[in-house]
Design a protein around this motif. Structure first.
Motif, PDB file in Angstrom:
ATOM      1  N   LYS A  85       0.692  -1.072   0.303  1.00  0.00           N
ATOM      2  CA  LYS A  85       0.183   0.140   0.333  1.00  0.00           C
ATOM      3  C   LYS A  85       0.885   1.392  -0.143  1.00  0.00           C
ATOM      4  N   LEU A  86       2.037   0.873   1.088  1.00  0.00           N
ATOM      5  CA  LEU A  86       2.963   2.146   0.226  1.00  0.00           C
ATOM      6  C   LEU A  86       4.292   2.114  -0.852  1.00  0.00           C
ATOM      7  N   LYS A  87       3.915   0.892  -1.088  1.00  0.00           N
ATOM      8  CA  LYS A  87       4.504   0.644  -2.696  1.00  0.00           C
ATOM      9  C   LYS A  87       6.272   0.791  -2.099  1.00  0.00           C
ATOM     10  N   LYS A  88       6.138  -0.013  -0.973  1.00  0.00           N
ATOM     11  CA  LYS A  88       7.644  -0.194  -0.069  1.00  0.00           C
ATOM     12  C   LYS A  88       7.921  -2.189  -0.753  1.00  0.00           C
ATOM     13  N   ASP A  89       9.021  -2.414  -0.092  1.00  0.00           N
ATOM     14  CA  ASP A  89      10.349  -3.812  -0.825  1.00  0.00           C
ATOM     15  C   ASP A  89       9.181  -4.467   0.499  1.00  0.00           C
ATOM     16  N   SER A  90       8.890  -5.895   0.921  1.00  0.00           N
ATOM     17  CA  SER A  90       8.195  -6.364   2.044  1.00  0.00           C
ATOM     18  C   SER A  90       8.909  -8.062   1.601  1.00  0.00           C
ATOM     19  N   LEU A  91       8.816  -8.716   2.669  1.00  0.00           N
ATOM     20  CA  LEU A  91       9.688  -9.877   2.329  1.00  0.00           C
ATOM     21  C   LEU A  91       8.303 -10.638   1.994  1.00  0.00           C
ATOM     22  N   PRO A  92       8.650 -12.015   1.657  1.00  0.00           N
ATOM     23  CA  PRO A  92       7.781 -13.177   0.220  1.00  0.00           C
ATOM     24  C   PRO A  92       6.600 -13.033   1.748  1.00  0.00           C
ATOM     25  N   LEU A  93       5.691 -13.598   1.583  1.00  0.00           N
ATOM     26  CA  LEU A  93       4.169 -14.197   2.654  1.00  0.00           C
ATOM     27  C   LEU A  93       5.154 -16.000   2.733  1.00  0.00           C
ATOM     28  N   PRO A  94       5.131 -16.379   3.962  1.00  0.00           N
ATOM     29  CA  PRO A  94       4.973 -17.462   4.336  1.00  0.00           C
ATOM     30  C   PRO A  94       4.475 -18.164   3.714  1.00  0.00           C
ATOM     31  N   SER A  95       5.101 -19.937   3.556  1.00  0.00           N
ATOM     32  CA  SER A  95       4.396 -20.894   2.395  1.00  0.00           C
ATOM     33  C   SER A  95       2.922 -21.386   3.143  1.00  0.00           C
ATOM     34  N   GLY A  96       2.747 -21.478   4.188  1.00  0.00           N
ATOM     35  CA  GLY A  96       2.091 -21.697   5.321  1.00  0.00           C
ATOM     36  C   GLY A  96       0.253 -20.739   5.524  1.00  0.00           C
ATOM     37  N   CYS A  97       0.907 -19.040   4.350  1.00  0.00           N
ATOM     38  CA  CYS A  97      -0.067 -18.688   4.765  1.00  0.00           C
ATOM     39  C   CYS A  97      -1.720 -18.404   4.205  1.00  0.00           C
ATOM     40  N   THR A  98      -2.767 -19.179   4.289  1.00  0.00           N
ATOM     41  CA  THR A  98      -3.180 -19.307   3.782  1.00  0.00           C
ATOM     42  C   THR A  98      -4.405 -18.092   3.383  1.00  0.00           C
ATOM     43  N   ALA A  99      -5.339 -18.888   2.162  1.00  0.00           N
ATOM     44  CA  ALA A  99      -6.159 -17.445   1.709  1.00  0.00           C
ATOM     45  C   ALA A  99      -7.086 -16.840   3.192  1.00  0.00           C
ATOM     46  N   ASP A 100      -7.569 -17.429   4.255  1.00  0.00           N
ATOM     47  CA  ASP A 100      -8.355 -16.872   4.837  1.00  0.00           C
ATOM     48  C   ASP A 100      -7.286 -15.824   5.438  1.00  0.00           C
ATOM     49  N   ILE A 101      -5.945 -16.198   5.941  1.00  0.00           N
ATOM     50  CA  ILE A 101      -4.830 -14.744   6.953  1.00  0.00           C
ATOM     51  C   ILE A 101      -4.936 -13.994   5.415  1.00  0.00           C
ATOM     52  N   ILE A 102      -4.547 -14.219   4.162  1.00  0.00           N
ATOM     53  CA  ILE A 102      -4.851 -12.984   3.286  1.00  0.00           C
ATOM     54  C   ILE A 102      -5.891 -12.279   3.644  1.00  0.00           C
ATOM     55  N   SER A 103      -7.153 -12.581   3.182  1.00  0.00           N
ATOM     56  CA  SER A 103      -8.715 -12.044   2.821  1.00  0.00           C
ATOM     57  C   SER A 103      -8.373 -10.743   4.664  1.00  0.00           C
ATOM     58  N   ALA A 104      -8.222 -11.455   5.438  1.00  0.00           N
ATOM     59  CA  ALA A 104      -8.625 -10.954   6.700  1.00  0.00           C
ATOM     60  C   ALA A 104      -7.479  -9.943   7.109  1.00  0.00           C
ATOM     61  N   ALA A 105      -6.411  -9.725   6.705  1.00  0.00           N
ATOM     62  CA  ALA A 105      -5.268  -9.124   6.371  1.00  0.00           C
ATOM     63  C   ALA A 105      -5.245  -8.120   5.439  1.00  0.00           C
ATOM     64  N   ARG A 106      -6.126  -8.297   4.365  1.00  0.00           N
ATOM     65  CA  ARG A 106      -6.390  -7.604   3.177  1.00  0.00           C
ATOM     66  C   ARG A 106      -7.579  -6.288   3.977  1.00  0.00           C
ATOM     67  N   THR A 107      -8.164  -6.665   4.844  1.00  0.00           N
ATOM     68  CA  THR A 107      -9.321  -6.681   4.256  1.00  0.00           C
ATOM     69  C   THR A 107      -9.204  -5.574   6.009  1.00  0.00           C
ATOM     70  N   ALA A 108      -8.782  -5.758   7.248  1.00  0.00           N
ATOM     71  CA  ALA A 108      -8.091  -4.637   8.399  1.00  0.00           C
ATOM     72  C   ALA A 108      -7.130  -3.721   7.890  1.00  0.00           C
ATOM     73  N   VAL A 109      -6.363  -3.744   7.007  1.00  0.00           N
ATOM     74  CA  VAL A 109      -5.562  -2.485   5.752  1.00  0.00           C
ATOM     75  C   VAL A 109      -6.524  -2.151   5.392  1.00  0.00           C
ATOM     76  N   GLY A 110      -7.380  -2.226   4.162  1.00  0.00           N
ATOM     77  CA  GLY A 110      -8.601  -1.603   3.942  1.00  0.00           C
ATOM     78  C   GLY A 110      -9.558  -0.988   4.948  1.00  0.00           C
ATOM     79  N   MET A 111      -9.487  -0.880   5.939  1.00  0.00           N
ATOM     80  CA  MET A 111     -10.878  -0.605   6.685  1.00  0.00           C
ATOM     81  C   MET A 111      -9.736   1.007   7.395  1.00  0.00           C
ATOM     82  N   ASN A 112     -10.682   2.963   7.289  1.00  0.00           N
ATOM     83  CA  ASN A 112     -10.240   3.876   7.598  1.00  0.00           C
ATOM     84  C   ASN A 112     -10.229   3.644   8.923  1.00  0.00           C
ATOM     85  N   SER A 113      -9.943   3.246   9.824  1.00  0.00           N
ATOM     86  CA  SER A 113     -10.034   3.487  11.398  1.00  0.00           C
ATOM     87  C   SER A 113      -9.420   2.682  11.269  1.00  0.00           C
TER      88      SER A 113
END
Length: 180
Positions: A85-113
């Protein structure tokens, strides 16, 4: 080994009680639990944390190992999505990172508050803890799950709206100034 006497002494804690006093805090929980468990289990109870080690470390509990793995993956997903979101470099996601975890993270980061994001992540973590909690309510893993739930509730109760807004704007401004 069954932990009937310990579990029966643990008061019910609810995440929906608002700001009312909890019947037990983390320190009291540790003191009580450590009276009924082995030395190796005491070490685990005293080292319970909401922040998993950055690298996988076996705890001796399959439940805790799974909890820490999922929490670690959630934190990596949050970091990566925030970095993108800040156009910065980041570490790759671990192999055990599931779709529900990624979805939860996207939802949280997308919130205004930030407070809404924390509330969402709090609910996500409580639901995850419920999903992972062992079926045997009198096992040592149930005791660990109780401790983690207590820590989550205590952490969420520390959030204050006005202090949070002030701190958020201060941190955000510092990040933006660092990019110049």
């Amino acid at each position: 080994m069954a932990y009937y006497y310990l579990v029966s002494q643990l008061p019910n804690i609810s995440s929906s009680e608002g700001k009312t006093a909890l019947p037990l805090n983390t320190q009291s929980f540790c003191e009580l639990a450590c009276r009924f468990v082995s030395d190796s289990e005491k070490a685990i109870i005293n080292s319970l944390s909401l922040v998993p080690p950055r690298k996988r470390v076996a705890t001796g509990s399959a439940f805790l190992d799974t909890w820490y793995e999922k929490e670690r993956n959630l934190r990596f997903a949050l970091a990566q999505i925030r970095a993108q979101k800040l156009k910065k470099d980041s570490l790759p996601l671990p192999s055990g990172c599931t779709a529900d975890i990624i979805s939860a993270a996207r939802t949280a980061v997308g919130m205004n508050s930030p407070l809404s994001a924390e509330q969402f992540l709090y609910d996500y973590r409580l639901n995850l803890l419920d999903d992972l909690r062992p079926l045997d309510a009198f096992s040592i893993d149930s005791v660990y799950a109780y401790g983690l739930r207590l820590m989550l509730i205590e952490r969420m109760r520390k959030f204050e709206v006005e202090n949070g807004k002030t701190s958020y704007h201060k941190i955000y401004d510092t990040i933006l100034d660092g990019d110049k």
